[in-house]
Design a protein around this motif. Structure first.
Motif, short mmCIF file in Angstrom:
data_model
loop_
_atom_site.label_atom_id
_atom_site.label_comp_id
_atom_site.label_asym_id
_atom_site.label_seq_id
_atom_site.Cartn_x
_atom_site.Cartn_y
_atom_site.Cartn_z
N HIS A 184 23.53 48.79 35.32
CA HIS A 184 24.52 49.50 34.49
C HIS A 184 25.33 50.44 35.36
CE1 HIS A 184 26.50 51.88 31.48
NE2 HIS A 184 26.00 51.12 30.52
N GLY A 208 26.54 45.50 34.79
CA GLY A 208 27.21 45.58 33.50
C GLY A 208 27.84 46.93 33.27
N VAL A 265 35.40 48.97 31.05
CA VAL A 265 36.17 47.87 31.65
C VAL A 265 37.66 48.11 31.44
CG1 VAL A 265 36.70 45.40 31.54
CG2 VAL A 265 34.32 46.17 31.43
N LEU A 293 31.34 41.69 36.67
CA LEU A 293 30.08 42.04 36.01
C LEU A 293 29.09 40.88 36.00
CD1 LEU A 293 31.55 43.97 32.95
CD2 LEU A 293 30.79 44.89 35.16
N GLU A 329 27.42 37.39 32.51
CA GLU A 329 27.49 38.24 31.32
C GLU A 329 27.08 39.65 31.69
OE1 GLU A 329 25.29 38.58 27.01
OE2 GLU A 329 25.44 36.64 27.97
N SER A 330 27.80 40.63 31.15
CA SER A 330 27.46 42.02 31.39
C SER A 330 26.03 42.29 30.95
CB SER A 330 28.42 42.94 30.62
OG SER A 330 28.01 44.29 30.76
N CYS A 389 24.83 45.02 30.15
CA CYS A 389 24.78 46.14 29.22
C CYS A 389 24.72 45.66 27.77
CB CYS A 389 26.02 47.03 29.36
SG CYS A 389 26.11 47.83 30.94
N GLU A 418 36.91 41.15 30.22
CA GLU A 418 37.13 41.57 31.59
C GLU A 418 38.62 41.72 31.84
OE1 GLU A 418 34.89 39.48 34.56
OE2 GLU A 418 33.45 38.86 33.07
#
Length: 120
Positions: A15, A64, A70, A82, A104-105, A107, A113
């Protein structure tokens, strides 16, 4: 170009906003130079994109971040990559080769993005 990697020890942080520091690299083709490690100014909303923009960062690599972060990075002319995990050295090496694939993030926020326009 300057690339900041969110650090958790020697690995990419899951993160972006919660890591303590960022490894900043100057990347010119396959030539990679680690310029400095920046201590995070804290997780104050909107501060990190401005902070890294002040250090002339062009790209951010992290596991993420939330969709608002972002958006703020994009509006400050910084592209985000990410879904990256593993060692910082591996991530920056793959970036320099053009082989770093965003995932994939980590978070688990919804969001998009950068579209590459840098808010221009």
């Amino acid at each position: 170009m300057k690339v900041a990697v969110a650090m958790e020890g020697n690995n990419v942080s899951a993160h972006f906003g919660h890591c303590a520091s960022y490894a900043v690299f100057n990347v010119n083709g396959l030539d990679i130079v680690r310029e400095e490690d920046l201590i995070s100014p804290g997780h104050e909303p909107g501060r990190l994109p401005v902070f890294l923009s002040e250090h002339n960062v062009d790209f951010v690599i992290a596991g993420g971040m939330g969709p608002r972060a972002v958006e703020l990075f994009c509006s400050n002319g910084i592209e985000v990559i990410l879904g990256i995990s593993g060692s910082i050295n591996s991530a920056i090496s793959e970036f320099a080769k053009g082989n770093l694939v965003a995932g994939e993030s980590m978070c688990h926020h919804d969001g998009s993005e950068c579209d590459g326009s840098h808010g221009e």
